[in-house]
Scaffold this motif. Structure first.
Motif, PDB file in Angstrom:
ATOM      1  N   HIS A  88     -10.502  -6.060  22.596  1.00  0.00           N
ATOM      2  CA  HIS A  88     -10.145  -6.629  23.903  1.00  0.00           C
ATOM      3  C   HIS A  88     -11.182  -7.625  24.407  1.00  0.00           C
ATOM      4  N   ARG A  89     -12.258  -7.687  23.691  1.00  0.00           N
ATOM      5  CA  ARG A  89     -13.336  -8.563  24.172  1.00  0.00           C
ATOM      6  C   ARG A  89     -13.750  -9.564  23.091  1.00  0.00           C
ATOM      7  N   VAL A  90     -12.760 -10.074  22.410  1.00  0.00           N
ATOM      8  CA  VAL A  90     -13.080 -11.031  21.347  1.00  0.00           C
ATOM      9  C   VAL A  90     -13.179 -12.431  21.953  1.00  0.00           C
TER      10      VAL A  90
ATOM     11  N   GLU B 256     -22.458  -8.732  23.267  1.00  0.00           N
ATOM     12  CA  GLU B 256     -23.269  -9.682  24.059  1.00  0.00           C
ATOM     13  C   GLU B 256     -22.892  -9.490  25.520  1.00  0.00           C
ATOM     14  N   CYS B 257     -23.869  -9.006  26.295  1.00  0.00           N
ATOM     15  CA  CYS B 257     -23.603  -8.695  27.703  1.00  0.00           C
ATOM     16  C   CYS B 257     -24.223  -9.778  28.600  1.00  0.00           C
TER      17      CYS B 257
ATOM     18  N   ARG C 267     -33.157 -13.245  31.314  1.00  0.00           N
ATOM     19  CA  ARG C 267     -32.919 -12.945  32.721  1.00  0.00           C
ATOM     20  C   ARG C 267     -31.475 -12.498  32.989  1.00  0.00           C
ATOM     21  N   GLN C 268     -30.480 -13.153  32.401  1.00  0.00           N
ATOM     22  CA  GLN C 268     -29.088 -12.851  32.720  1.00  0.00           C
ATOM     23  C   GLN C 268     -28.252 -12.605  31.464  1.00  0.00           C
ATOM     24  N   ARG C 269     -28.915 -12.169  30.403  1.00  0.00           N
ATOM     25  CA  ARG C 269     -28.178 -12.029  29.156  1.00  0.00           C
ATOM     26  C   ARG C 269     -28.888 -11.007  28.289  1.00  0.00           C
ATOM     27  N   CYS C 270     -28.082 -10.202  27.591  1.00  0.00           N
ATOM     28  CA  CYS C 270     -28.673  -9.178  26.742  1.00  0.00           C
ATOM     29  C   CYS C 270     -27.759  -8.941  25.520  1.00  0.00           C
ATOM     30  N   THR C 271     -28.333  -8.853  24.350  1.00  0.00           N
ATOM     31  CA  THR C 271     -27.553  -8.659  23.122  1.00  0.00           C
ATOM     32  C   THR C 271     -27.846  -7.261  22.549  1.00  0.00           C
TER      33      THR C 271
ATOM     34  N   PHE D 165     -20.938  -8.376  35.577  1.00  0.00           N
ATOM     35  CA  PHE D 165     -21.515  -7.822  34.352  1.00  0.00           C
ATOM     36  C   PHE D 165     -20.373  -7.540  33.371  1.00  0.00           C
ATOM     37  N   GLU D 166     -20.421  -8.100  32.165  1.00  0.00           N
ATOM     38  CA  GLU D 166     -19.400  -7.866  31.141  1.00  0.00           C
ATOM     39  C   GLU D 166     -19.993  -8.099  29.760  1.00  0.00           C
ATOM     40  N   CYS D 167     -19.405  -7.364  28.832  1.00  0.00           N
ATOM     41  CA  CYS D 167     -19.854  -7.482  27.439  1.00  0.00           C
ATOM     42  C   CYS D 167     -18.679  -7.921  26.569  1.00  0.00           C
ATOM     43  N   GLU D 168     -18.949  -8.699  25.539  1.00  0.00           N
ATOM     44  CA  GLU D 168     -17.935  -9.220  24.621  1.00  0.00           C
ATOM     45  C   GLU D 168     -18.547  -9.356  23.245  1.00  0.00           C
ATOM     46  N   THR D 169     -17.676  -9.729  22.321  1.00  0.00           N
ATOM     47  CA  THR D 169     -18.182  -9.881  20.950  1.00  0.00           C
ATOM     48  C   THR D 169     -17.712 -11.197  20.364  1.00  0.00           C
ATOM     49  N   ARG D 170     -18.497 -11.740  19.515  1.00  0.00           N
ATOM     50  CA  ARG D 170     -18.161 -12.972  18.810  1.00  0.00           C
ATOM     51  C   ARG D 170     -17.731 -12.668  17.373  1.00  0.00           C
ATOM     52  N   ASP D 171     -18.456 -11.755  16.794  1.00  0.00           N
ATOM     53  CA  ASP D 171     -18.226 -11.478  15.378  1.00  0.00           C
ATOM     54  C   ASP D 171     -17.525 -10.136  15.170  1.00  0.00           C
ATOM     55  N   LEU D 172     -17.048  -9.572  16.239  1.00  0.00           N
ATOM     56  CA  LEU D 172     -16.345  -8.284  16.238  1.00  0.00           C
ATOM     57  C   LEU D 172     -17.295  -7.119  15.980  1.00  0.00           C
ATOM     58  N   ILE D 173     -18.628  -7.345  15.998  1.00  0.00           N
ATOM     59  CA  ILE D 173     -19.601  -6.279  15.767  1.00  0.00           C
ATOM     60  C   ILE D 173     -20.598  -6.212  16.927  1.00  0.00           C
TER      61      ILE D 173
END
Lengths: 831, 223
Positions: free
Chosen positions: A162-164, A100-101, A129-133, A89-97
């Motif tokens: 750290h999650r870009v 997306e987990c 099922r395996q993704r959440c925004t 399980f991890e969350c990151e960002t694409r647009d820095l805002i």
């Protein structure tokens, strides 16, 4: 049935209860396809327990309650699965805002529809099922998964920098030059303009290269060391330079082509023939060397000292120029002719490449063998410390002697070995390798090698000649031409053909091309000589020879002839000397029949022994040839010989003892023919025309001719009546030889026969007066009366010998008839 | 005398009129025959296409039943032999062609909600199963077949309204447990296949009986 639609974990136990309808008989309970042990709970209730249940299928496990009526089916479905288990399980960002987990299922629950797991992040439901925004970056996240069998949760926390995870660059644009290019791109989010990025550029041409570029809000990259006139494909991806999290997505691929440039100088070499003609050769430029489309070559031949120059422009496909240096006035001296080649493309002319034209191998070094390996032909040499030049290794087909299509490779100074490899090498072809020092300035041939990429058996055979020298056979042959060797010849095998098999006579080394075979027999011999390499023998040259006798053949023939002549002479001499004996042995005289003194008293056949002195009465027939009518007197010399009859008294005065041979019938030399003697009288029937009448003593049967006994009476007159005398008649005691003589129509009537006989037999008149005493002959009055001296043929000169049986029989005949016959004879003999 | 002459003229007119009437009657009969022939061709084509479609649906339903049994777990073959209430009748009723075609149409309509229910149940039970696609194919073809039957009926019996299903709208079974759903689905599909078998037989019979009768006046359709 109960329970219905139950969900249980794997390994659980479940008890099922089935209540059958009224009036229906229970049969069994099936768990899946397994017939369960059933416990009857009441009149219509039955129970069973499934223990340690395995994971069920997607549609659950069927539990069926069977009754005697298959149309009344009851049952239940049970779902056996697992509680949720989460991971990654991890969350990151694409647009820095936006956060997306993502997560993964550590294990499939095997539960679906309403039993499937339900997920939430920070208590917000996640439909996927395996993704959440999540719309905001919260920094801490809790993931919870729940299903009927249990739940599981995971947490994650991080700063946004750290999650870009950058998105892919867009709108890539190239700015291409001959040797470099610049790639430009844009970002989807403006927030990237302040983000320190590291970007990876993948450049693909013939191979793929990766280059890293970095900068804040990076939007371009300069690509160096490109090749002119070359197609490239480029992709870009980036990541956060600080606190790198992961590479972003690859951009779409961008293709571009660099600009052309002047070509490289071609690699030039030469091939000189011994007549000062030759070739200027150069290697076609590769795509990397040509830097654009080659439009042609310029070849210049010049003499620096004489300042003499000749230039030719050649097509782009050219790679060789024939030269004839004898046309150059200055070439005969020490002046040098240099060939210079320039390649040209759309961007211009290349640097010149030069080579000195001269015959180098005036005294070529010896050829050493080189054996091909997987890496090529290994060549090695000693380095000349004084030389600072490089080397050039040249090779070509060893069969070639003029204007050879050489190939070569240049080596830097200091190299002392190389492994020559080429796609043009072929098995069974001999290649010559030459090593030149200082190839660009003043080439010097220092080493030579030869070798085969793969040796094969020779493709051609020796031409075999065969001769006979004395008693020996000498085989000679020439070397196989180089083209047919296909390998280094190791020697020759000499075979002799023995039927369909070859028997090896000798194995000769390469220098021996003659072979002498001794001790062969005189016949045809077939020889085969096969050359061989390390790969095997050729098909062989074959010759045959018919080996002649080799030791004094003529002498043998002469000796044989002499011996044969000598033998013949000896035999002839012996025969001459012993001619009497020979005559006696091989041509004995016919013994004269002799009449014993008391012949008339014997009851058996008469012993015919000619008397020592015979009398011949010759009756000549005037119309016959005297020579044929002449009667021959049988010599009486040998009559004393034989069977002791000579001791018996013989009445030489008796005309009966005379014997005549009628040469009209048989002109053969008269010889005794005992077996035919008895026919002499009987066969006279056939010789009706004979003029000879003899009154010689007949055989015993003749003495019976006049008997009334039918046995011999038939013989008495049949000759006169023309009837054949048959042995089957058994009328006589002898076997008469049948010698039928054509008598024309005279046989039909005896009359004509009578007259000549009467005329000719005048001296035997008393015989004709004999009376027939044979009753069988009495009827034939027209025939002359049988008599002992009746006219007869003497064609058969042999005596008739009686059969022993008949002889015995005759012995038993009463002597009365013989006595009567004798009486008649005496009476008729008396005048 | 004049009266006699008048009668003569009248008689001649009547004769001419009778002749003309006979001629017109012949023309009418002849034109009727032409129309009947063209209708006959159309009849054959429509029935042939309908027969072909019914066979295709029958084949697809057979495949669907096999897949259904395979996807419902062990002993699922027993489900199709069960007898449950509320399943439409696969038989076709009526003596006249119009009645039988109307019956086919009605039965197809009745089965449609049951097929839909089966699809829903399987969607709930196995959301990603390929069985769902097969059920959808059969439902689509069934709809096309129903429309075609409706079309045939309207062509051959333009003046006869299609009767509504007896007993009003189709009644579906009440909510069921998973086992009952599995049995229900299998029985619905099996019964529907029987209906398609009967439809194919009827189509063949109708085609041979109806489309080869040359005069349209002899058709029961046009009474």
């Amino acid at each position: 049935m109960f329970p219905q639609d139950r969900t249980v974990p794997v390994g659980a136990n479940t008890t099922f209860c089935c209540i059958v309808e009224e009036g229906t008989d229970f049969k069994s309970i099936l768990y899946g396809s397994t017939v369960m042990n059933v416990k009857r709970l009441s009149r219509r209730s039955y129970a069973t327990t499934a223990v340690n249940q395995n994971i069920s299928g997607k549609s659950g496990t069927n539990v069926v309650c069977l009754s005697n009526d298959p149309s009344k089916l009851t049952g239940a479905v049970i779902f056996v699965g697992y509680p949720p288990l989460l991971s990654k399980f991890e969350c990151e960002t694409r647009d820095l805002i936006i956060a997306e987990c993502q997560w993964e299922e550590g294990r499939r629950t095997n539960l679906y529809r309403k039993n499937a797991s339900r997920y939430s992040v920070n208590e917000r439901d996640c439909p996927e099922r395996q993704r959440c925004t999540l719309s905001q970056w919260e920094g801490n996240w809790t993931l919870l998964a729940v299903n009927p069998l249990g739940q599981d949760s995971l947490t994650d926390s991080a700063e946004v920098s750290h999650r870009v995870h950058p998105v892919a660059p867009v709108k890539l644009t190239p700015v291409a030059h001959a040797w470099n290019a610049t790639v430009l791109w844009e970002w989807t989010y403006s927030s990237y303009s302040s983000l320190a990025l590291v970007c990876q550029v993948e450049l693909a041409s013939h191979n793929t290269m990766l280059g890293n570029f970095s900068g804040v809000g990076l939007r371009s990259a300069v690509l160096l060391d490109l090749q002119p006139d070359e197609e490239y494909k480029v992709q870009v991806r980036c990541g956060s330079q600080k606190n790198f999290w992961k590479w972003g997505d690859w951009s779409k691929a961008l293709s571009f082509k660099t600009k052309p440039y002047v070509p490289d100088a071609p690699d030039v070499w030469m091939w000189m023939n011994r007549d000062n003609t030759g070739l200027v050769v150069w290697k076609p430029l590769t795509r990397r060397q040509s830097h654009g489309q080659i439009v042609g070559y310029k070849v210049t031949l010049w003499n620096s000292e004489e300042n003499e120059q000749h230039t030719e422009i050649l097509s782009p496909e050219s790679k060789v120029l024939p030269v004839n240096l004898t046309r150059w006035a200055s070439f005969s001296g020490d002046n040098k002719v240099i060939a210079t080649v320039n390649a040209k493309n759309v961007e211009g002319m290349s640097q010149p490449a030069s080579v000195l034209l001269r015959l180098i191998d005036d005294e070529p070094p010896a050829l050493a063998h080189t054996v091909y390996t997987s890496t090529g032909f290994p060549l090695s040499w000693q380095h000349n410390d004084n030389s600072t030049c490089g080397y050039l290794v040249e090779w070509c087909n060893a069969l070639c002697t003029r204007d050879c299509p050489v190939d070569w490779i240049r080596l830097d100074a200091g190299n002392t070995n190389i492994s020559v490899q080429s796609a043009d090498f072929q098995p069974g072809v001999r290649y010559n390798f030459s090593l030149y020092g200082c190839p660009s300035d003043f080439p010097v041939l220092t080493h030579r090698w030869q070798g085969y990429m793969q040796e094969l058996a020779p493709s051609s055979s020796v031409r075999l000649e065969i001769t006979q020298q004395g008693c020996d056979v000498v085989l000679t042959w020439e070397e196989i031409p180089l083209a047919g060797r296909r390998g280094f010849l190791l020697g020759y095998n000499v075979y002799i053909s023995n039927g369909s098999q070859l028997t090896r006579l000798a194995n000769l080394d390469l220098g021996t091309r003659t072979y002498t075979k001794k001790g062969l027999s005189v016949s045809i011999h077939k020889f085969t000589v096969k050359a061989y390499t390390s790969a095997g023998e050729d098909t062989g040259g074959t010759a045959s020879i018919r080996l002649e006798s080799c030791d004094g053949l003529i002498l043998e023939i002469l000796a044989s002839l002499g011996m044969v002549t000598l033998l013949l002479a000896t035999v002839a001499y012996f025969c001459y000397k012993k001619r009497r004996w020979v005559k006696k042995a091989f041509y004995p005289d016919i013994p004269e029949p002799k009449l014993p003194g008391d012949w008339f008293r014997t009851q058996g056949p008469l012993d015919v022994k000619p008397p020592p002195h015979s009398m011949v009465h010759i009756i000549e027939k005037p119309e016959r040839d005297s020579s044929k009518d002449a009667l021959v007197v049988i010599p009486e010399e040998e009559e004393d010989d034989g069977e002791g009859i000579g001791d018996e008294p013989v009445d030489t005065d008796e005309p009966q003892s005379l014997r005549y041979y009628n040469q009209v019938v048989d002109e053969r030399p008269i010889r005794p023919r005992f077996p035919d003697s008895s026919v002499s009288s009987s066969s006279s029937v056939d010789s009706a025309n004979t003029d000879v009448t003899y009154t010689g003593i007949q055989t015993s049967c003749s003495s019976l001719v006049f008997r009334s006994d039918s046995q011999c009476s038939s013989e008495g007159f049949q000759p006169h009546t023309g009837f054949s005398v048959s042995s089957g008649d058994r009328g006589g005691g002898y076997q008469p030889q049948m010698q039928p003589v054509a008598l024309g129509g005279n046989l039909a009537s005896p009359e004509p026969l009578v007259e000549p006989q009467v005329v000719s037999s005048g001296g035997y008149k008393p015989q004709s007066s004999w009376l027939l005493d044979s009753p069988t002959e009495t009827d034939e009055k027209i025939s002359p009366p049988p008599s002992l001296g009746s006219p007869t043929s003497v064609a058969s000169t042999q005596f008739l010998l009686p059969d022993s049986e008949e002889h015995e029989e005759e012995r038993r005949q009463p002597s009365s008839s013989a006595a009567a016959w004798f009486t008649n004879l005496l009476s008729s003999a008396k005048p | 005398m004049n009266g006699h002459v008048k009668n003569m003229h009248l008689q001649q007119l009547v004769e001419k009129a009778a002749t003309l009437l006979c001629f017109l009657l012949l023309l009418a009969v002849d034109s009727t025959k032409t129309v009947a022939a063209s209708r006959n061709q159309e009849c054959g084509y429509d029935l042939q296409q309908t027969l072909r479609l019914s066979r295709q649906v029958h084949k697809e339903t057979g495949n669907l039943i096999k897949k259904y049994k395979a996807s419902e777990g062990e002993m699922a073959e027993l489900f199709c032999k069960a007898s449950i209430s509320g399943i439409p009748d696969p038989n076709i009723y009526g003596l006249e062609p119009s009645e039988r075609i109307a019956s086919i149409y009605t039965q197809l309509q009745v089965f449609s909600p049951h097929l839909k229910r089966v699809h829903e149940q399987q969607m709930d039970l196995q959301p990603k199963s390929p069985l769902l696609n097969l059920i959808n194919i059969v439902r689509d073809q069934s709809r096309r077949l129903t429309l075609r039957i409706n079309n045939i009926y309207r062509i051959f019996f333009p003046n006869l309204p299609l009767p509504e299903p007896a007993g009003g709208p189709t009644t579906l079974p009440p909510p069921q447990n998973v086992f009952q759903q599995k049995v229900y689905g299998c029985v619905v599909l099996t019964t529907y296949k029987k209906l398609l078998t009967n439809i194919s037989k009827d189509m063949r019979t109708l085609k041979s009986k109806v489309c080869r009768r040359a005069p349209a006046s002899e058709f029961n359709f046009f009474r």
